[in-house]
Design a protein around this motif. Structure first.
Motif, PDB file in Angstrom:
ATOM      1  N   CYS A 173     -11.202  -9.437 -11.449  1.00 13.60           N
ATOM      2  CA  CYS A 173     -10.211  -9.175 -10.418  1.00 13.60           C
ATOM      3  C   CYS A 173     -10.374  -7.722  -9.979  1.00 13.60           C
ATOM      4  N   CYS A 184      -6.966 -14.843  -9.730  1.00 16.75           N
ATOM      5  CA  CYS A 184      -6.400 -14.024 -10.805  1.00 16.75           C
ATOM      6  C   CYS A 184      -4.996 -14.537 -11.117  1.00 16.75           C
ATOM      7  N   CYS A 212      -6.569  -5.749 -10.405  1.00 19.06           N
ATOM      8  CA  CYS A 212      -5.920  -5.335 -11.659  1.00 19.06           C
ATOM      9  C   CYS A 212      -6.932  -5.047 -12.755  1.00 19.06           C
ATOM     10  N   MET A 241      -2.695 -12.791 -12.426  1.00 18.84           N
ATOM     11  CA  MET A 241      -1.753 -11.682 -12.283  1.00 18.84           C
ATOM     12  C   MET A 241      -1.627 -11.184 -10.844  1.00 18.84           C
ATOM     13  N   CYS A 242      -2.581 -11.545  -9.977  1.00 19.02           N
ATOM     14  CA  CYS A 242      -2.574 -11.027  -8.606  1.00 19.02           C
ATOM     15  C   CYS A 242      -2.829 -12.188  -7.648  1.00 19.02           C
TER      16      CYS A 242
END
Ligand code: ADP
Ligand code: ZN
Length: 742
Positions: A477, A459, A480, A461-462
């Protein structure tokens, strides 16, 4: 579990005179209430829910009391309006203050969990109704006669009907009703529609209890008049009748004319319990969780506040409902991690329920087959009343459990089910019974990689792998919620057809099952198989009705459901939870495996549980196989004590997060530098949080370890008060008694 007793809050129900300054809790991260003035002609009391200006916005706040703060009269603003809702009562206000203090959160943010939003206080628009007003019409027709007769038969003279309702009852068109209005026989009026409510009847359909169950009920009912000890742990294996027993405690509460709240850890469980409740009490309880409609939400909230809704079954947020007179809170599956909320205000609904009950002078029942280690210790020390339920109902034996040693009998390459498990499923199929294969992993594969270049899908973002889902052909994911279509070519090296899944999720197990047992009816049950609670309920019912041969499921199927035809439970991977950094992982694995294997053999036929593992000698697994819960608790308690882990110490996690990694690290280091804890308290870290990035925010974690009691919170409060102001999007989250260590 909080132990100090709540301060007494005085409820003055008298209205404040216009011109009085009152303190109002506002939904903002501020340490105290703000002062507003009561304008002329307005009736405001302690607990009144009001609309007030805050900066440029209008927000909903709650009046806490008279304000003694000195405020510049030029900046003093009047209250805008008082909402059409019952004031928040003193016990609930005291509870809000307590929660804020305990969780180190802003009281206004806690108060917001009660008042939520303005739409909650709206009433349904009034509806137009008709009723008898004059003599029979000069021109009588058969249709008109039908209407008037229907009214005579069903009503008491001046009763009001909706136009369409009356037309339906009489079997005529609404035009006939209009005609009667025109003729002056009926008149129209507007009425405020109240939801029709049947009140739960404690004597509607009581069960005949076993001796053990009756004893437990007796103890719980006697407990309800015990002022000193208000928490009972109802412990009994799955199928021992805990639900039946706490229903009797609810019945007792209803007879006392008080309200009851039953909390469940998951929405997925509510539908079944609502049905069972209705069978026992002849009426539906109020339902409260994120899946209900705004209309139901409004009705339950107001109904609870006005005392018209007598019982609520709901998720953890139901703990903040404004009950008129709450007498009992049941926390079913009290050990569940889902009771912990980690957004905005971090709190454990189980622990906070015990506090709320103290403010309300109510009782608490914690129900579980596998209580949390904390709760077990509290029961052993006499802080909670221990109410054991000795056996399964109707002497159904517990399933016989055995480990499958994956080192000795491994699955074939590229598959996940070992030969002994496959054989057991085969036997079960031949007997016409059901199997459940359990794997606590959603999706098809936890990781996707490129065979050529080794690229792994992560991911953006993560710090987490993307999970491959085949049903939806996506990479998801699980942290998120990011979803992207499954690509055809590797984004790194551009090769086609080189992307391979790594490791199994439930969908992949289902694929293997379908290949091995093509004639069996297979169903995947997992929280992301969309369709909502209704579809899930239908699927669970189908399993219960025997319309499915093999269920492949996540923890969703582990609890609360009765599947009479299910006799085999296979645990695909028992090792997932062992040997992690999370101090609660072992406990959680024990609880989950006990629960899921407890699904086997709930009706007449005996059940079998087979557990695939690489560590068949692990002491916790041994305790599980032997149904020796005492052994497990003894092992786990000793391990926690040795390692200085909760509940022998208090942990408070302090997480700094933000989009700029350097700023986050600098701030975390600053916090550490100024911490200067007393000898009894340690501040560990900062380190990268296990999820070092979440939703695009970098995260640094400091862990405070200190004594139980208030000391550790007091330290954190004074420490954070000394810290520099946060800049930009930097944020500090404080989590008292963290459940998960992400
Ligand atoms: P638990 O909550 O401990 O898992 P339940 O209350 O769900 O147990 O009981 C398991 C099953 O046994 C349910 O189907 C329940 O209706 C049934 N049962 C338990 N006790 C009784 C009883 N006294 N009379 C009739 N059925 C019972
Ligand atoms: Zn993500």
């Amino acid at each position: 579990m909080p132990t100090s007793s709540p301060a007494l809050t005085i409820d003055s129900s008298a209205a404040y005179a216009p011109g009085t300054n009152v303190s109002v809790m506002v939904p903002a991260p501020m340490p105290t209430a703000l002062t507003y003035q009561v304008p002329d002609g307005m009736t405001v009391r302690a607990g009144s829910i009001v609309k007030i200006p805050l900066g440029k916005r209008m927000v909903l706040g709650t009046v806490w009391g008279e304000s003694t703060d000195a405020v510049n009269p030029k900046r003093l603003k009047p209250i805008e309006t008082v909402m059409d809702a019952p004031p928040i009562k003193a016990p609930l206000r005291g509870f809000i203050d307590w929660v804020a203090d305990w969780t180190l959160s802003a009281p206004g943010m806690v108060a917001r969990m009660v008042t939520r939003g303005e739409e909650l206080m709206q009433r349904d628009p009034p509806i137009t109704a008709v009723r008898r007003a004059g003599p029979e019409p000069d021109r009588m027709t058969p249709a008109r006669l039908k209407v008037l007769e229907t009214m005579r038969e069903t009503g008491s003279g001046d009763q009001a009907y909706t136009k369409s309702g009356l037309a339906d009852l009489a079997g005529v068109s609404t035009a006939v009703i209009d005609g009667l209005v025109k003729a002056g026989t009926l008149e129209t009026l507007t009425v405020q529609r109240e939801p029709g409510r049947i009140v739960p009847d404690p004597d509607f359909d009581p069960r005949t209890l076993t001796v053990g169950q009756a004893d437990a009920v007796e103890t719980l009912i006697t407990a309800q008049s015990d002022k000193d000890l208000n928490v009972s742990l109802l412990e009994g294996v799955t199928g021992s009748g805990k639900t039946e027993v706490y229903f009797e405690a609810v019945a007792h509460t209803l007879r006392q004319d008080r309200q009851a709240l039953i909390l469940l850890p998951e929405i997925a469980l509510t539908a079944t319990l609502l049905d069972r409740f209705a069978e026992r009490f002849g009426a539906m309880p109020g339902e409260w969780h994120s899946g209900i409609t705004p209309k139901t939400r409004r009705q339950v909230w107001r109904g609870v506040a006005e005392g018209k809704v007598r019982v609520v079954i709901g998720a953890r947020s139901a703990l903040y409902l404004p009950f008129e007179d709450l007498g009992l809170i049941v926390i079913d599956e009290e050990h569940e991690a889902a009771y912990k909320q980690e957004e905005w205000v971090s709190y454990n609904a189980r622990d906070m329920a015990i506090v709320r009950a103290r403010f309300e002078q109510a009782q608490v029942i914690l129900a579980s087959a596998t209580p949390s280690v904390e709760t077990r210790i509290n029961a052993r020390l006499g802080r909670y009343r221990h109410v054991p339920l000795p056996a399964r109902y109707a002497s159904r034996p517990l399933p016989s459990l055995a480990a499958i040693d994956l080192r000795r009998t491994p699955p074939e390459r590229g598959t996940w089910l070992a030969p002994p498990l496959i054989e057991a499923v085969q036997d079960t199929l031949e007997r016409g019974e059901q199997s459940l294969l359990f794997l606590n992993r959603r999706g098809y594969a936890p990781l996707t990689l490129c065979r050529t270049c080794g690229h792994r899908f992560e991911c953006t973002m993560c710090s987490a792998w993307l999970v491959q889902h085949r049903f939806t052909a996506t990479l998801n994911c699980h942290h998120c919620g990011h979803v992207e279509p499954m690509p055809k070519v590797c984004p790194e090296c551009g090769n086609a057809d080189t992307l391979v899944p790594s490791g199994p999720g439930v969908e992949r197990i289902a694929e293997e099952v379908e290949t091995r047992f093509p004639d069996a009816r297979t169903l995947v049950l997992s929280s992301d198989m969309t369709g909502g609670p209704k579809r899930l309920k239908a699927e669970l019912d189908a399993v219960a009705a025997g319309e499915v041969d093999i269920v492949v499921g996540t923890q969703l199927v582990a609890k609360g459901h009765n599947f009479p035809g299910l006799t085999l439970v296979g645990v695909v991977d028992a090792d997932i939870g062992f040997g992690q950094g999370d101090p609660r992982a072992v406990e959680r694995t024990f609880q989950l495996l006990t629960q899921v294997t407890g699904r086997a053999g709930r009706a007449e036929k005996p059940g079998i549980g087979l557990i695939q593992t690489h560590m068949p000698d692990h002491p916790v697994l041994q305790a599980l196989l032997a149904h020796d819960t005492e052994k497990f608790y003894a092992l786990e308690e000793a391990a926690r004590q040795r390692a200085h882990l909760p509940p022998f110490v208090r942990f408070i996690a302090v997480i700094a997060s933000g989009s700029d990694v350097a700023a986050v690290k600098a701030y975390a280091n600053h916090l550490k530098a100024i911490s200067r804890p007393p000898d009894t308290i340690d501040v560990l870290g900062p380190v990268d949080a296990p999820l070092a990035m979440l939703r695009g925010r970098h995260r640094q974690r400091l862990l405070v370890r200190g004594p139980r009691g208030r000391e550790t919170q007091a330290f954190v409060k004074s420490w954070l008060a000394k810290a520099d102001k946060t800049r930009g999007d930097l944020r500090i989250d404080v989590d008292v008694d963290p459940q998960s260590f992400v």
